[in-house]
Scaffold this motif. Sequence first.
Motif, PDB file in Angstrom:
ATOM      1  N   TRP A 276      59.424  52.437  69.921  1.00 15.74           N
ATOM      2  CA  TRP A 276      59.674  53.118  68.659  1.00 15.74           C
ATOM      3  C   TRP A 276      61.080  53.701  68.723  1.00 15.74           C
ATOM      4  O   TRP A 276      61.418  54.415  69.663  1.00 15.74           O
ATOM      5  CB  TRP A 276      58.670  54.255  68.434  1.00 15.74           C
TER       6      TRP A 276
ATOM      7  N   LEU B 160      63.650  56.154  66.769  1.00 15.25           N
ATOM      8  CA  LEU B 160      63.881  57.168  65.742  1.00 15.25           C
ATOM      9  C   LEU B 160      65.392  57.318  65.582  1.00 15.25           C
ATOM     10  O   LEU B 160      66.104  57.529  66.571  1.00 15.25           O
ATOM     11  CB  LEU B 160      63.261  58.524  66.133  1.00 15.25           C
TER      12      LEU B 160
ATOM     13  N   TRP C 248      68.814  58.501  62.775  1.00 11.76           N
ATOM     14  CA  TRP C 248      69.234  59.312  61.645  1.00 11.76           C
ATOM     15  C   TRP C 248      69.839  58.401  60.586  1.00 11.76           C
ATOM     16  O   TRP C 248      70.779  57.649  60.892  1.00 11.76           O
ATOM     17  CB  TRP C 248      70.270  60.343  62.113  1.00 11.76           C
ATOM     18  N   MET C 249      69.307  58.478  59.365  1.00 11.34           N
ATOM     19  CA  MET C 249      69.825  57.614  58.293  1.00 11.34           C
ATOM     20  C   MET C 249      71.084  58.272  57.733  1.00 11.34           C
ATOM     21  O   MET C 249      71.063  58.982  56.733  1.00 11.34           O
ATOM     22  CB  MET C 249      68.731  57.397  57.253  1.00 11.34           C
TER      23      MET C 249
ATOM     24  N   ARG D   8      58.091  54.618  52.020  1.00 12.79           N
ATOM     25  CA  ARG D   8      58.997  54.421  53.141  1.00 12.79           C
ATOM     26  C   ARG D   8      60.458  54.553  52.706  1.00 12.79           C
ATOM     27  O   ARG D   8      61.362  54.222  53.472  1.00 12.79           O
ATOM     28  CB  ARG D   8      58.766  53.029  53.747  1.00 12.79           C
TER      29      ARG D   8
ATOM     30  N   ARG E 168      64.417  61.350  51.677  1.00 12.38           N
ATOM     31  CA  ARG E 168      63.399  62.283  52.134  1.00 12.38           C
ATOM     32  C   ARG E 168      64.098  63.504  52.698  1.00 12.38           C
ATOM     33  O   ARG E 168      65.281  63.439  53.055  1.00 12.38           O
ATOM     34  CB  ARG E 168      62.452  61.666  53.162  1.00 12.38           C
TER      35      ARG E 168
ATOM     36  N   ASN F 203      64.050  65.053  55.486  1.00  9.67           N
ATOM     37  CA  ASN F 203      64.620  64.848  56.817  1.00  9.67           C
ATOM     38  C   ASN F 203      64.777  63.346  57.032  1.00  9.67           C
ATOM     39  O   ASN F 203      63.797  62.646  57.307  1.00  9.67           O
ATOM     40  CB  ASN F 203      63.725  65.456  57.890  1.00  9.67           C
TER      41      ASN F 203
ATOM     42  N   ILE G  43      64.927  60.749  58.780  1.00  7.52           N
ATOM     43  CA  ILE G  43      64.694  60.102  60.068  1.00  7.52           C
ATOM     44  C   ILE G  43      64.076  58.741  59.821  1.00  7.52           C
ATOM     45  O   ILE G  43      63.027  58.639  59.190  1.00  7.52           O
ATOM     46  CB  ILE G  43      63.791  60.959  60.970  1.00  7.52           C
ATOM     47  N   GLY G  44      64.726  57.706  60.297  1.00  3.17           N
ATOM     48  CA  GLY G  44      64.178  56.367  60.230  1.00  3.17           C
ATOM     49  C   GLY G  44      63.310  56.107  61.443  1.00  3.17           C
ATOM     50  O   GLY G  44      63.552  56.636  62.524  1.00  3.17           O
ATOM     51  N   LEU G  45      62.273  55.297  61.238  1.00  5.00           N
ATOM     52  CA  LEU G  45      61.299  55.021  62.299  1.00  5.00           C
ATOM     53  C   LEU G  45      60.994  53.543  62.268  1.00  5.00           C
ATOM     54  O   LEU G  45      60.503  53.032  61.267  1.00  5.00           O
ATOM     55  CB  LEU G  45      60.031  55.832  62.015  1.00  5.00           C
TER      56      LEU G  45
ATOM     57  N   PRO H 194      73.072  57.135  64.210  1.00  8.08           N
ATOM     58  CA  PRO H 194      72.782  57.871  65.444  1.00  8.08           C
ATOM     59  C   PRO H 194      71.316  57.693  65.852  1.00  8.08           C
ATOM     60  O   PRO H 194      70.424  57.759  65.010  1.00  8.08           O
ATOM     61  CB  PRO H 194      73.055  59.336  65.069  1.00  8.08           C
TER      62      PRO H 194
ATOM     63  N   ILE I   6      68.061  59.055  67.773  1.00 15.02           N
ATOM     64  CA  ILE I   6      67.544  60.388  68.082  1.00 15.02           C
ATOM     65  C   ILE I   6      66.542  60.354  69.225  1.00 15.02           C
ATOM     66  O   ILE I   6      66.503  61.247  70.057  1.00 15.02           O
ATOM     67  CB  ILE I   6      66.854  60.975  66.830  1.00 15.02           C
TER      68      ILE I   6
ATOM     69  N   ASN J 189      65.271  65.326  72.054  1.00 15.33           N
ATOM     70  CA  ASN J 189      64.904  65.762  70.708  1.00 15.33           C
ATOM     71  C   ASN J 189      63.380  65.774  70.624  1.00 15.33           C
ATOM     72  O   ASN J 189      62.751  64.712  70.513  1.00 15.33           O
ATOM     73  CB  ASN J 189      65.500  64.822  69.659  1.00 15.33           C
TER      74      ASN J 189
ATOM     75  N   LYS K  13      55.136  59.708  56.657  1.00 16.87           N
ATOM     76  CA  LYS K  13      55.402  58.356  56.152  1.00 16.87           C
ATOM     77  C   LYS K  13      54.088  57.601  56.093  1.00 16.87           C
ATOM     78  O   LYS K  13      53.237  57.773  56.980  1.00 16.87           O
ATOM     79  CB  LYS K  13      56.346  57.602  57.106  1.00 16.87           C
TER      80      LYS K  13
END
Lengths: 123, 123
Positions: free
Chosen positions: A46, A48, A50-51, A81, A85, A87, A89-91, A116, A118, B87, B121
Amino acid sequence: MMQLYPVGVVKQWNEKADYPGNTMQIHIHDEFSAGLKGVENCEHLWILFWMHKLSEEDREKLQVHPRGDVTKEKRGVFALRSPMRPNPIGLTRVRLIKRDRNILIVEGLDAFDESPVIDIKPG
Amino acid sequence: MMQLYPVGVVKQWNEKADYPGNTMQIHIHDEFSAGLKGVENCEHLWILFWMHKLSEEDREKLQVHPRGDVTKEKRGVFALRSPMRPNPIGLTRVRLIKRDRNILIVEGLDAFDESPVIDIKPG
């Protein structure tokens, strides 16, 4: 105070690449590379990230049209999706193709060049 | 500057509860509740939360024993699900049992009471 530190950065390939198709590179910054020990044994990860292309105004949108389709009724960002949003954060779950020191080559990452990174978790 | 805002908070049940077992509540703060529109149609959700019990020192650990088992060789935090990581974002896929206005009742959330919620999400 919830402050994030970038542990790495997403890199797209330049021109000719040994790994074409749906692959990208994750460059982990030197000071965090010790955290990669054993990651080469993970088939999926996974990611994570930053968009970073979103603006502060994008973070204030709480309802958007699904996939930007204005014929569809707006829905809450927590039911979508959408990158908009509070925060950003892309996942994404990716397949790990190869680890080369502090560089991970991954398949299926839905991020932009220079996003970036995370966190990375086995998945 | 990557700054997170809490959009809600995890709440454990007090004593007698209508929903026992492996369920918890997520209280979305009023100013973000518009983001929940349509979430009741999602069977599963990804919950991103802040592991608020970790210290700043915990964020500096890059290699730990898997599950705290000292007989096992240390591995990098990016190869483990350990809460220690640069993080401290927790990630759990939950089943949505019920939405009651700005409260979500979810099953399977691996968070503590009062953990700040960062994002939700569909999953």
